[in-house]
Write an enzyme that holds these catalytic residues in place. Structure first.
Site, mmCIF file in Angstrom:
data_model
loop_
_atom_site.group_PDB
_atom_site.id
_atom_site.type_symbol
_atom_site.label_atom_id
_atom_site.label_comp_id
_atom_site.label_asym_id
_atom_site.label_seq_id
_atom_site.Cartn_x
_atom_site.Cartn_y
_atom_site.Cartn_z
ATOM 1 N N SER A 3 0.785 -1.240 0.000
ATOM 2 C CA SER A 3 0.000 0.000 0.000
ATOM 3 C C SER A 3 0.809 1.278 0.000
ATOM 4 C CB SER A 3 -0.928 0.008 1.223
ATOM 5 O OG SER A 3 -1.782 -1.117 1.193
ATOM 6 N N ALA A 4 2.124 1.200 0.149
ATOM 7 C CA ALA A 4 2.938 2.416 0.177
ATOM 8 C C ALA A 4 2.751 3.262 -1.079
ATOM 9 C CB ALA A 4 4.411 2.054 0.355
#
Length: 714
Positions: free
Chosen positions: A404-405
């Site tokens: 998700s970064a």
């Protein structure tokens, strides 16, 4: 009328003199002809019979050039502390004469040189070095009169010179070789000759440096007049001063034996190199070879007909290479290495770590406004030797799915494509496409969440809905995506690349990986691409990505080197600046300022109210960024079937500080953890300590600068 008697006598004498003149001229012409003929014959004798010897004497008495190595340029950190130095190495070199030498001559020279040096001191290693062919060549040279008997005339008829020589060597038997007692002393002669055989004409070749004793060096130096082509010189080797920290980015040099890379020899030779010159083959040594190489000292030797040196003149003064000043502060770099190793060790030793997959932790720290690299750290656990090894190069060569970064880039792509806008709400309920596993967030975030909330709480479903909209697809539960435009993969990757994801960052190194692009255009994979679980990226790419968001959409070129300087004057600091590299903007992302500001707001809330809040609560410094977790299945063969046997997770964290006018950005990847929540804090622990260390070093630096100003005033 009769002539007077005296007049008649005069006419008679005159006729006699005229008759004698042609005769004398003829004698003169014949004499001159004979002299010139003798000179021509003599010249022919010199040219035909004695030409080779005459040319040899001419060459011997010519001025013969020679080049001596100089130290390469040094490297300093941002505080001008020396981090890569040169170490003097005593060496014995051999430079073949202009017109080459003979095998017999090299053997004789090897025998003479062996009286003073032993180039391989370990007998077992010496035995491995000397092959049977080396012994046969020695027998061949020592028994020239017996060589013609090795082959019959019939065997020689259809062989050229090279094949004939090989056939003669093949004909030398063990019985022939047993004529010699192969003592270590004799094998040393053969080892020396092998080195002499490797030399190129007029190019100094290192016969030995490693293991050469001071006594051996002195002995050779004392007898140079008796050793034609041999010299005792000072060579140079590299000496990193920080025990391997960042050394993988310094790079490597070819050895003295290797010389210039043969595959690029034309390039190097055309740029003034010789065959035996050492050159950079990786890292900064290769990238800045033209700066670091220096200018070799050129000496002109004059020899007499006996080959003795009678005079020498330095025609070109040697000058060591130019110095590099890096953006890295080695004290801070060392501290980051320490942090990464300690937190990796803690995670591995955690009793909950029972998968055995966790081995790496990677971190990159950079200035988002200039692109300056502040630290590159990669620590790997070597389970076979039970030790932790510095492998910082993995930050630019190894790529991983970050999870998700990267969702900040996905939201920005959605804004720019017009499929969402600031404040757009969408449902977070599970998505189910036919023939694919269910797609959902880490928890149900409600029937309607905004863009900011989706970033803050890391909604997978919100990102997937952006991806489907970019693809123009119609979604219905448990049905295929209708009207799916597969060019959406390219569209999203184009936006990601503007942040440095999936492309080279431009760092000043000769090579960097750009990650791995998924090749299966299945509809479900577009959803996984949107949440960082399909394509892979390097830690440096992630650092550039978050720096671009921190820097209001300007993607800066990462740089390790800030300046090129003249060699210092011996006081330990670099000389005057030759070239200073200004920060370079690679691109400005194609997005409206208000959209970037919206994502920046979401990144701040990740740390104050979102997925990072529990780990960063009460942290003394303002930080914004994004967390990430990517499922990493492990596969193996079971009963000849390649099946999933386990599941791990890649943990990632990207961020910057402070939130306004950020001065430091970072990316952390800890790949292949287990799935136990007790170990999900390792990336946060690394991130927090990196930021704390940054401000500690900054405060220390500010205090030192203030003290310096006060001292200057006094």
């Amino acid at each position: 009328m009769d002539q007077h008697p005296d007049l008649k006598k005069k006419k008679k004498k005159l006729k006699k003199k005229k008759a004698q003149l042609p005769f004398r001229l003829n004698i003169l012409f014949v004499t001159v002809f004979l002299v010139f003929s003798l000179l021509i014959v003599q010249l022919g004798v010199v040219q035909i019979l004695n030409g080779e010897e005459a040319q040899r004497q001419i060459n011997q008495t010519e001025n013969t050039p020679s080049e001596k190595p100089v130290p390469r340029g040094k490297m300093y950190d941002s505080d001008h502390d020396l981090i890569l130095d040169n170490k003097a190495v005593k060496s014995i070199t051999y430079t073949p004469p202009k017109n080459g030498d003979s095998a017999e001559g090299r053997l004789e020279l090897a025998e003479d040189l062996a009286e003073y040096i032993t180039i391989i001191k370990d007998d077992d290693e010496l035995d491995k070095t000397i092959r049977e062919r080396d012994k046969k060549e020695y027998w061949y040279l020592k028994n020239r009169e017996e060589v013609p008997d090795l082959l019959t005339e019939e065997e020689r008829e259809n062989l050229d010179t090279g094949d004939q020589y090989q056939a003669e060597l093949d004909a030398i038997t063990e019985e022939h070789l047993d004529e010699f007692d192969w003592t270590p002393e004799l094998l040393n002669v053969l080892a020396i000759k092998k080195e002499l055989d490797s030399a190129y004409e007029l190019s100094p070749h290192v016969v030995v440096n490693e293991g050469l004793t001071d006594e051996e060096y002195a002995q050779v130096a004392e007898h140079l007049n008796d050793l034609s082509g041999i010299d005792a010189v000072i060579d140079w080797d590299r000496e990193p001063l920080y025990d391997g920290t960042l050394s993988s980015f310094f790079g490597n040099l070819t050895s003295s034996d290797e010389g210039i890379p043969r595959e690029n020899s034309d390039f190097y030779l055309s740029n003034g190199y010789t065959w035996n010159d050492r050159v950079g083959t990786s890292g900064l040594e290769e990238q800045y070879e033209h700066v670091l190489r220096g200018r070799k000292e050129k000496v002109q030797y004059t020899t007499n007909s006996n080959g003795d040196v009678i005079n020498s003149d330095v025609v070109v003064e040697g000058e060591r290479g130019k110095d590099l000043v890096l953006a890295v502060d080695m004290e801070y770099q060392s501290e980051v290495d320490k942090i990464v190793e300690e937190e990796l060790r803690t995670a591995i030793n955690n009793p909950a770590n029972n998968t055995g997959y966790l081995k790496d932790a990677l971190a990159v720290v950079m200035d988002p406004q200039t692109g300056d690299i502040l630290a590159l750290s990669g620590i790997r656990y070597d389970d076979e030797n039970d030790e932790y090894v510095n492998q910082a190069y993995r930050t630019i060569y190894d790529s991983h799915e970050p999870g998700s970064a990267i969702k900040g880039a996905t939201v920005l792509a959605g804004y720019q494509e017009g499929v969402i806008d600031i404040g757009t709400h969408m449902a977070d309920g599970m998505i189910k496409i036919k023939s694919t596993p269910p797609f959902k967030s880490h928890r149900d975030l409600g029937p309607s969440i905004s863009d900011i909330h989706a970033i803050q709480e890391s909604s997978n479903v919100y990102m997937a809905r952006i991806a489907m909209k970019i693809a123009g697809a119609t979604y219905r539960y448990e049905e295929p995506l209708y009207n799916f435009d597969y060019s959406a993969f390219d569209t999203m990757r184009n936006y990601y690349s503007q942040f440095g994801l999936g492309v080279e960052t431009g760092i000043d190194l000769p090579f960097e990986a750009s990650g791995v692009t998924g090749v299966d255009p299945a509809q479900g994979n577009l959803l996984h691409l949107s949440i960082g679980q399909y394509d892979t990226y390097t830690t440096l790419q992630l650092a550039q990505y978050v720096s671009t968001i921190a820097n209001d959409g300007y993607r800066m070129k990462p740089r390790l080197v800030k300046e090129i300087r003249e060699p210092g004057n011996g006081d330990g600091s670099p000389g005057k600046v030759i070239e200073s590299f200004s920060p370079e903007v690679l691109n400005r992302v194609d997005m409206d300022d208000k959209y970037i500001e919206q994502v920046q707001t979401g990144f701040r809330r990740v740390f104050t109210n979102g997925t990072a809040q529990s780990q960063w609560n009460n942290f003394p410094y303002e930080v914004a960024g994004k967390t990430g977790t990517a499922q990493k299945p492990k596969y193996d063969y079971v009963n000849d079937d390649f099946v999933q046997v386990d599941e791990t997770e890649n943990l990632s964290l990207v961020g910057y500080s402070p939130a306004e006018n950020p001065e430091v950005a970072f990316a952390v990847i800890v790949p292949e953890n287990g799935t136990n929540n007790s170990r999900h804090s390792v990336h946060h622990a690394i991130g927090k300590r990196i930021i704390e260390a940054y401000y500690d070093f900054k405060d220390k630096s500010d205090e030192e600068k203030q003290e310096q100003v006060e001292n200057d005033d006094e």
